[in-house]
Design a protein around this motif. Structure first.
Motif, PDB file in Angstrom:
ATOM      1  N   LYS A  33       0.824  -1.202   0.000  1.00 51.22           N
ATOM      2  CA  LYS A  33       0.000   0.000   0.000  1.00 51.22           C
ATOM      3  C   LYS A  33       0.865   1.262   0.000  1.00 51.22           C
ATOM      4  O   LYS A  33       0.591   2.218  -0.728  1.00 51.22           O
ATOM      5  N   ALA A  34       1.925   1.256   0.812  1.00 52.42           N
ATOM      6  CA  ALA A  34       2.811   2.411   0.871  1.00 52.42           C
ATOM      7  C   ALA A  34       3.517   2.627  -0.470  1.00 52.42           C
ATOM      8  O   ALA A  34       3.659   3.766  -0.925  1.00 52.42           O
ATOM      9  N   GLU A  35       3.941   1.542  -1.095  1.00 52.88           N
ATOM     10  CA  GLU A  35       4.635   1.667  -2.379  1.00 52.88           C
ATOM     11  C   GLU A  35       3.700   2.155  -3.477  1.00 52.88           C
ATOM     12  O   GLU A  35       4.083   2.988  -4.294  1.00 52.88           O
ATOM     13  N   THR A  36       2.477   1.644  -3.517  1.00 51.78           N
ATOM     14  CA  THR A  36       1.539   2.104  -4.550  1.00 51.78           C
ATOM     15  C   THR A  36       1.167   3.564  -4.314  1.00 51.78           C
ATOM     16  O   THR A  36       1.030   4.323  -5.273  1.00 51.78           O
ATOM     17  N   LYS A  37       1.040   3.966  -3.049  1.00 50.24           N
ATOM     18  CA  LYS A  37       0.766   5.370  -2.753  1.00 50.24           C
ATOM     19  C   LYS A  37       1.945   6.230  -3.179  1.00 50.24           C
ATOM     20  O   LYS A  37       1.770   7.319  -3.729  1.00 50.24           O
ATOM     21  N   GLY A  38       3.163   5.727  -2.961  1.00 48.57           N
ATOM     22  CA  GLY A  38       4.347   6.450  -3.381  1.00 48.57           C
ATOM     23  C   GLY A  38       4.410   6.610  -4.889  1.00 48.57           C
ATOM     24  O   GLY A  38       4.805   7.655  -5.398  1.00 48.57           O
ATOM     25  N   LEU A  39       3.999   5.587  -5.620  1.00 46.57           N
ATOM     26  CA  LEU A  39       3.977   5.684  -7.083  1.00 46.57           C
ATOM     27  C   LEU A  39       2.961   6.716  -7.544  1.00 46.57           C
ATOM     28  O   LEU A  39       3.225   7.487  -8.461  1.00 46.57           O
ATOM     29  N   ILE A  40       1.811   6.730  -6.899  1.00 45.52           N
ATOM     30  CA  ILE A  40       0.773   7.703  -7.257  1.00 45.52           C
ATOM     31  C   ILE A  40       1.249   9.111  -6.927  1.00 45.52           C
ATOM     32  O   ILE A  40       1.074  10.044  -7.711  1.00 45.52           O
ATOM     33  N   ASP A  41       1.886   9.276  -5.761  1.00 42.94           N
ATOM     34  CA  ASP A  41       2.407  10.582  -5.365  1.00 42.94           C
ATOM     35  C   ASP A  41       3.517  11.039  -6.305  1.00 42.94           C
ATOM     36  O   ASP A  41       3.644  12.224  -6.594  1.00 42.94           O
ATOM     37  N   ASP A  42       4.333  10.099  -6.782  1.00 40.71           N
ATOM     38  CA  ASP A  42       5.415  10.451  -7.715  1.00 40.71           C
ATOM     39  C   ASP A  42       4.854  11.007  -9.014  1.00 40.71           C
ATOM     40  O   ASP A  42       5.449  11.889  -9.631  1.00 40.71           O
ATOM     41  N   ASP A  43       3.712  10.490  -9.444  1.00 38.30           N
ATOM     42  CA  ASP A  43       3.097  10.983 -10.669  1.00 38.30           C
ATOM     43  C   ASP A  43       2.590  12.413 -10.496  1.00 38.30           C
ATOM     44  O   ASP A  43       2.584  13.193 -11.443  1.00 38.30           O
ATOM     45  N   ASP A  44       2.165  12.758  -9.283  1.00 39.18           N
ATOM     46  CA  ASP A  44       1.613  14.085  -9.026  1.00 39.18           C
ATOM     47  C   ASP A  44       2.697  15.148  -8.846  1.00 39.18           C
ATOM     48  O   ASP A  44       2.460  16.325  -9.077  1.00 39.18           O
ATOM     49  N   GLU A  45       3.899  14.752  -8.430  1.00 40.47           N
ATOM     50  CA  GLU A  45       4.964  15.705  -8.146  1.00 40.47           C
ATOM     51  C   GLU A  45       5.662  16.127  -9.435  1.00 40.47           C
ATOM     52  O   GLU A  45       5.790  15.341 -10.368  1.00 40.47           O
ATOM     53  N   PRO A  46       6.141  17.363  -9.468  1.00 40.31           N
ATOM     54  CA  PRO A  46       6.945  17.778 -10.629  1.00 40.31           C
ATOM     55  C   PRO A  46       8.284  17.046 -10.620  1.00 40.31           C
ATOM     56  O   PRO A  46       8.731  16.550  -9.585  1.00 40.31           O
ATOM     57  N   THR A  47       8.930  17.005 -11.753  1.00 39.81           N
ATOM     58  CA  THR A  47      10.184  16.247 -11.859  1.00 39.81           C
ATOM     59  C   THR A  47      11.321  16.898 -11.091  1.00 39.81           C
ATOM     60  O   THR A  47      12.267  16.231 -10.718  1.00 39.81           O
ATOM     61  N   THR A  48      11.273  18.177 -10.848  1.00 43.38           N
ATOM     62  CA  THR A  48      12.320  18.853 -10.089  1.00 43.38           C
ATOM     63  C   THR A  48      11.816  19.128  -8.684  1.00 43.38           C
ATOM     64  O   THR A  48      11.443  20.241  -8.333  1.00 43.38           O
ATOM     65  N   SER A  49      11.780  18.101  -7.868  1.00 40.23           N
ATOM     66  CA  SER A  49      11.308  18.276  -6.496  1.00 40.23           C
ATOM     67  C   SER A  49      12.488  18.538  -5.580  1.00 40.23           C
ATOM     68  O   SER A  49      13.614  18.118  -5.831  1.00 40.23           O
ATOM     69  N   GLU A  50      12.219  19.233  -4.503  1.00 40.80           N
ATOM     70  CA  GLU A  50      13.247  19.547  -3.529  1.00 40.80           C
ATOM     71  C   GLU A  50      13.451  18.348  -2.622  1.00 40.80           C
ATOM     72  O   GLU A  50      12.507  17.612  -2.329  1.00 40.80           O
ATOM     73  N   PRO A  51      14.675  18.130  -2.127  1.00 41.41           N
ATOM     74  CA  PRO A  51      14.899  17.024  -1.198  1.00 41.41           C
ATOM     75  C   PRO A  51      14.199  17.295   0.129  1.00 41.41           C
ATOM     76  O   PRO A  51      13.900  18.440   0.469  1.00 41.41           O
ATOM     77  N   LYS A  52      13.953  16.215   0.862  1.00 40.88           N
ATOM     78  CA  LYS A  52      13.301  16.347   2.162  1.00 40.88           C
ATOM     79  C   LYS A  52      14.205  17.114   3.121  1.00 40.88           C
ATOM     80  O   LYS A  52      15.425  16.994   3.058  1.00 40.88           O
ATOM     81  N   PRO A  53      13.603  17.897   4.015  1.00 43.55           N
ATOM     82  CA  PRO A  53      14.413  18.551   5.044  1.00 43.55           C
ATOM     83  C   PRO A  53      15.069  17.506   5.941  1.00 43.55           C
ATOM     84  O   PRO A  53      14.615  16.371   6.036  1.00 43.55           O
ATOM     85  N   LEU A  54      16.137  17.881   6.595  1.00 42.88           N
ATOM     86  CA  LEU A  54      16.900  16.974   7.436  1.00 42.88           C
ATOM     87  C   LEU A  54      16.020  16.365   8.524  1.00 42.88           C
ATOM     88  O   LEU A  54      16.111  15.177   8.814  1.00 42.88           O
ATOM     89  N   GLN A  55      15.146  17.149   9.134  1.00 44.18           N
ATOM     90  CA  GLN A  55      14.289  16.647  10.198  1.00 44.18           C
ATOM     91  C   GLN A  55      13.370  15.542   9.691  1.00 44.18           C
ATOM     92  O   GLN A  55      13.148  14.559  10.377  1.00 44.18           O
TER      93      GLN A  55
END
Length: 81
Positions: A40-62
């Motif tokens: 479920k987490a992986e399929t949600k991640g795939l769906i979220d990846d489709d919604d995000e632009p290709t130039t996304s910012e890295p996650k904050p350190l926290q």
């Protein structure tokens, strides 16, 4: 295909108990739950990846540290099982 009645469900459960044994059923259910949670987490991640632009910012350190802490807690929980 018709609906399963209580007799059919009982027979299916009896066959499962005979195949795997009563002691292994909790481990089997736990493993299935983990696999479904990961899937479920992986399929949600795939769906979220489709919604995000290709130039996304890295996650904050926290956020990365929180992810690492959660992963370590899951490993500790697996060791105790």
């Amino acid at each position: 295909m018709r609906n399963l009645g209580p007799t059919e469900i009982f027979l299916i459960l009896a066959v499962i108990v005979l195949l795997f044994g009563a002691k292994k059923l909790p481990d089997l259910a736990r493993g299935s739950g983990r696999a479904l949670r990961i899937f479920k987490a992986e399929t949600k991640g795939l769906i979220d990846d489709d919604d995000e632009p290709t130039t996304s910012e890295p996650k904050p350190l926290q956020a990365r540290e929180a992810d690492a802490t959660a992963t370590e807690a899951e490993r500790q929980a697996d060791k105790t099982d």
